[in-house]
Design an enzyme around this catalytic site. Sequence first.
Site, short mmCIF file in Angstrom:
data_model
loop_
_atom_site.label_atom_id
_atom_site.label_comp_id
_atom_site.label_asym_id
_atom_site.label_seq_id
_atom_site.Cartn_x
_atom_site.Cartn_y
_atom_site.Cartn_z
N LYS A 199 -62.57 18.56 -73.06
CA LYS A 199 -63.61 17.50 -72.78
C LYS A 199 -64.57 17.66 -71.94
O LYS A 199 -63.99 17.04 -71.03
CB LYS A 199 -62.81 16.45 -73.44
CG LYS A 199 -63.74 15.18 -73.92
CD LYS A 199 -62.97 14.21 -74.08
CE LYS A 199 -64.20 12.70 -74.49
NZ LYS A 199 -65.25 12.57 -73.73
N ARG A 216 -73.52 14.58 -74.48
CA ARG A 216 -74.12 15.00 -75.75
C ARG A 216 -75.28 15.41 -76.12
O ARG A 216 -76.36 14.55 -76.18
CB ARG A 216 -73.41 14.62 -76.80
CG ARG A 216 -73.30 15.52 -77.72
CD ARG A 216 -72.08 14.66 -78.73
NE ARG A 216 -72.15 15.41 -80.50
CZ ARG A 216 -71.29 15.20 -81.37
NH1 ARG A 216 -70.68 14.02 -81.05
NH2 ARG A 216 -70.68 15.97 -82.11
N ARG A 242 -77.10 11.28 -77.97
CA ARG A 242 -75.98 10.62 -78.81
C ARG A 242 -76.68 9.88 -79.85
O ARG A 242 -76.23 9.46 -80.86
CB ARG A 242 -75.11 10.42 -77.74
CG ARG A 242 -73.56 10.33 -79.06
CD ARG A 242 -72.69 9.80 -77.37
NE ARG A 242 -71.50 9.81 -78.17
CZ ARG A 242 -71.57 8.88 -79.45
NH1 ARG A 242 -72.35 8.70 -80.18
NH2 ARG A 242 -69.73 8.66 -80.18
N GLU A 273 -72.61 19.64 -75.16
CA GLU A 273 -72.81 18.77 -73.72
C GLU A 273 -73.69 19.55 -72.62
O GLU A 273 -72.99 21.06 -71.70
CB GLU A 273 -71.04 18.72 -74.06
CG GLU A 273 -70.54 17.74 -72.85
CD GLU A 273 -70.58 15.85 -73.53
OE1 GLU A 273 -70.66 16.15 -74.70
OE2 GLU A 273 -69.91 15.38 -72.25
N PHE A 323 -70.37 23.25 -78.87
CA PHE A 323 -69.42 22.99 -79.62
C PHE A 323 -69.40 23.42 -80.84
O PHE A 323 -68.62 23.55 -81.93
CB PHE A 323 -68.49 22.24 -79.19
CG PHE A 323 -68.99 21.03 -78.74
CD1 PHE A 323 -69.46 20.59 -79.83
CD2 PHE A 323 -69.64 20.12 -77.36
CE1 PHE A 323 -70.33 19.77 -79.67
CE2 PHE A 323 -70.14 19.15 -77.38
CZ PHE A 323 -70.29 18.57 -78.97
N ARG A 330 -66.67 9.01 -87.66
CA ARG A 330 -65.74 8.90 -86.76
C ARG A 330 -64.07 9.25 -87.78
O ARG A 330 -63.93 8.40 -87.92
CB ARG A 330 -65.48 8.25 -85.77
CG ARG A 330 -64.39 8.13 -84.35
CD ARG A 330 -64.86 6.94 -83.74
NE ARG A 330 -65.76 6.33 -82.87
CZ ARG A 330 -65.94 6.97 -82.00
NH1 ARG A 330 -65.70 8.04 -81.40
NH2 ARG A 330 -67.72 6.31 -81.78
N LYS A 365 -59.13 12.96 -79.42
CA LYS A 365 -60.05 12.90 -78.14
C LYS A 365 -58.73 12.49 -77.79
O LYS A 365 -58.10 11.71 -77.57
CB LYS A 365 -60.80 12.95 -77.67
CG LYS A 365 -60.92 11.18 -77.75
CD LYS A 365 -62.95 10.41 -77.73
CE LYS A 365 -62.72 9.36 -78.08
NZ LYS A 365 -63.88 8.23 -77.77
P1 ATP Z 1 -65.90 9.02 -75.03
O1 ATP Z 1 -66.71 8.20 -74.68
O2 ATP Z 1 -65.13 8.89 -74.95
O3 ATP Z 1 -67.37 10.47 -74.48
P2 ATP Z 1 -67.91 8.64 -77.71
O4 ATP Z 1 -67.41 7.62 -77.77
O5 ATP Z 1 -69.22 8.96 -76.59
O6 ATP Z 1 -66.62 9.17 -76.21
P3 ATP Z 1 -67.05 10.97 -79.29
O7 ATP Z 1 -67.92 11.26 -79.97
O8 ATP Z 1 -66.13 9.61 -79.01
O9 ATP Z 1 -68.12 10.12 -78.26
O10 ATP Z 1 -65.82 11.76 -78.29
C1 ATP Z 1 -67.14 13.03 -77.89
C2 ATP Z 1 -67.69 13.12 -77.41
O11 ATP Z 1 -67.25 13.97 -75.88
C3 ATP Z 1 -68.66 14.29 -78.05
O12 ATP Z 1 -70.07 13.01 -77.75
C4 ATP Z 1 -69.38 14.53 -76.22
O13 ATP Z 1 -70.19 13.98 -75.58
C5 ATP Z 1 -68.74 14.71 -75.67
N1 ATP Z 1 -67.91 16.59 -75.37
C6 ATP Z 1 -67.10 16.71 -74.40
N2 ATP Z 1 -66.52 18.45 -74.54
C7 ATP Z 1 -66.65 18.29 -75.94
C8 ATP Z 1 -66.34 19.28 -76.74
N3 ATP Z 1 -65.54 20.16 -76.84
N4 ATP Z 1 -66.02 18.72 -78.92
C9 ATP Z 1 -67.13 17.73 -78.81
N5 ATP Z 1 -67.45 17.07 -77.74
C10 ATP Z 1 -67.68 17.01 -76.41
#
Ligand code: ATP
Length: 585
Positions: free
Chosen positions: A253, A258, A273, A303, A343, A420, A426
């Site tokens: 991660k 993103r 995002r 990312e 990804f 989600r 994660k």
């Molecule tokens: P967080 O605050 O933990 O980053 P979030 O609420 O922004 O989470 P989530 O979708 O819950 O978003 O967590 C996934 C986020 O992690 C993705 O939005 C992306 O930006 C990031 N990310 C990093 N590496 C990866 C990966 N290998 N695959 C998917 N998402 C990834």
Amino acid sequence: MLYETLARTYEQIENESSSIEKTRLFAALLKETPSDLVGKVLALTMAKLYPDWKGQPEVGIAERMAIQIVATTASVPEEAVYDSIRKTGDLGLTGEEMLHGGGQSSLFPQDVTVEMVYDTLVKVSQTSGSGSNREKASLLVGLLNDAKPIEVRYILRTITRTMRLGLGYMGLMDALSIAYTGNKELRPKIEHAFNVCSDLLRVAEVLATEGPDGLQHIKVEVGVPIRMMAAKKLSNSNEILEKTGGKALVEYKYDGERVQVHRNGDEVILFSRRQEVITHQYPDVVEYVLQSVTPMTCVLEGECIAIDRDTGRTRPFQELMRRRRKTGIEEMREEVPVVIRFFDILYIDGTDVTSEPMLKRRELLSEAIQASEFVDMTVGSIVDRPEEIDRIFTEALDSGQEGIIAKAVHEKSTYQAGSRSWLWIKLKASYQEGRSGSVDLVVVGAMHGRGKRTGVYGTILASAYDPVNDAFPTVCKIGTGFTDEVLQQFKERLDELQIDSKDPRVQSDVQADVWFTPSLVIEVLGDEITVSPTHFAGRGQIEGGGLAIRFPRFTGRWRDDKGPSQATTVSELIDMFHSQKVRSK
Ligand code: ATP
């Protein structure tokens, strides 16, 4: 259609406390709306003329200007309007009271229709340049002059974007389903269409004009952002494998931003995002895509990560956020170089591949990109033992990443736009230290600082998001962990969001010194989630009160990549609260 019909329904919805009833009332209104007006009715209700990603100007009149407009229309001094707002607590009610006669100065007041209100707001939104404020004011004074008192109330709330109906996207989608089928059966299809096109107005228009079957014509399109799939949290590798069915693709991660990359020939658009166009921030990524991505039309996700040019190591997210600017981007490109790790792939040369399982998409992705110094796929391996997850997790942390994301690989591991679910899980270092993990909260109020903190805020009041009621219930007051620099930054960022009274969507028993329009999202780390008599998140769903975050501190991470409706939701907090109870048993 008379605007009064809308206003009367808004009043009923506002006075109704049950969200089911609110939805039913709005569905009944949609049902009696002529099909060519459904999109307009929805736009006025959401106080939003276009989806964010279209980058079109919105109405968004500042409260101060709206006060001047009311004063002009009522021919009273502005002070009188301010005095009244102090009593009513709401510009809409004040406007209604002050313009009680209706037809203020119009010699021949005409009936106000939905089209008139909508068209005026579109004109207001498109007025720009010098003298535009005067022109906007004169358009709105003209409209208010014709409006009946109850119409004044809601026109003012729409233009200042403070509708206070308690109807969020969830309720609106339910209402659309009820209006066109009599029940909630169509809701999953409506949600799917919305997730694919990120435009509820379009979904409503299609439903109204083509009926439920029309929804199948809403398909993935290059240039139209798809609402992003998100991950749930877990803190233990055994549980992760249980949820993914015994096997998972475990990826690093990365700590970046993103991006959803849309390519159509030589044209590349990058969406954030929150579905904003951020192409201008990353001219280098646009070049990398053109050089390294082989399909001529495609949608990819990856990312964007800031790196240290000498060591190749990831630099903190805050440094990457220096790219969030309109000017000087060429200098930033040098100062904050980035790489992109892809990804996922959602669309290739005319084919929507979101319903393919994860490993198939990963295979398609690997065929679609030619790795280079700046472009690559995420590091990932397929595992079926918890120890392997732990090993990759340690490896990810050692190489400077945030943690891992485990992705289900079974037949049903499709790309679920806008959801989600347990398909992506994660795991971050912060979840494993007995803490609740980090959450993303919206700043809704603050207390003035004293002593050393005079002149800045001493405590920040923060909320989660409740998408069912479109509300921001508070979860904590944050008073520690601020450096002087951060306190100054809070002051600067919050100054422009300050409003005279609590935003109607904020649910709080805490009396803040200053209130803000819910907009700024920050990352907060807490020790534990507890039941609290003070805070509102989850009230009515949890025994003994609402949920609060204990010992909250700001991590230093401004979540500029998230809008207020993308903050941690009440139901996520409830999940975290329950899983914490299970862990402590
Ligand atoms: P967080 O605050 O933990 O980053 P979030 O609420 O922004 O989470 P989530 O979708 O819950 O978003 O967590 C996934 C986020 O992690 C993705 O939005 C992306 O930006 C990031 N990310 C990093 N590496 C990866 C990966 N290998 N695959 C998917 N998402 C990834």
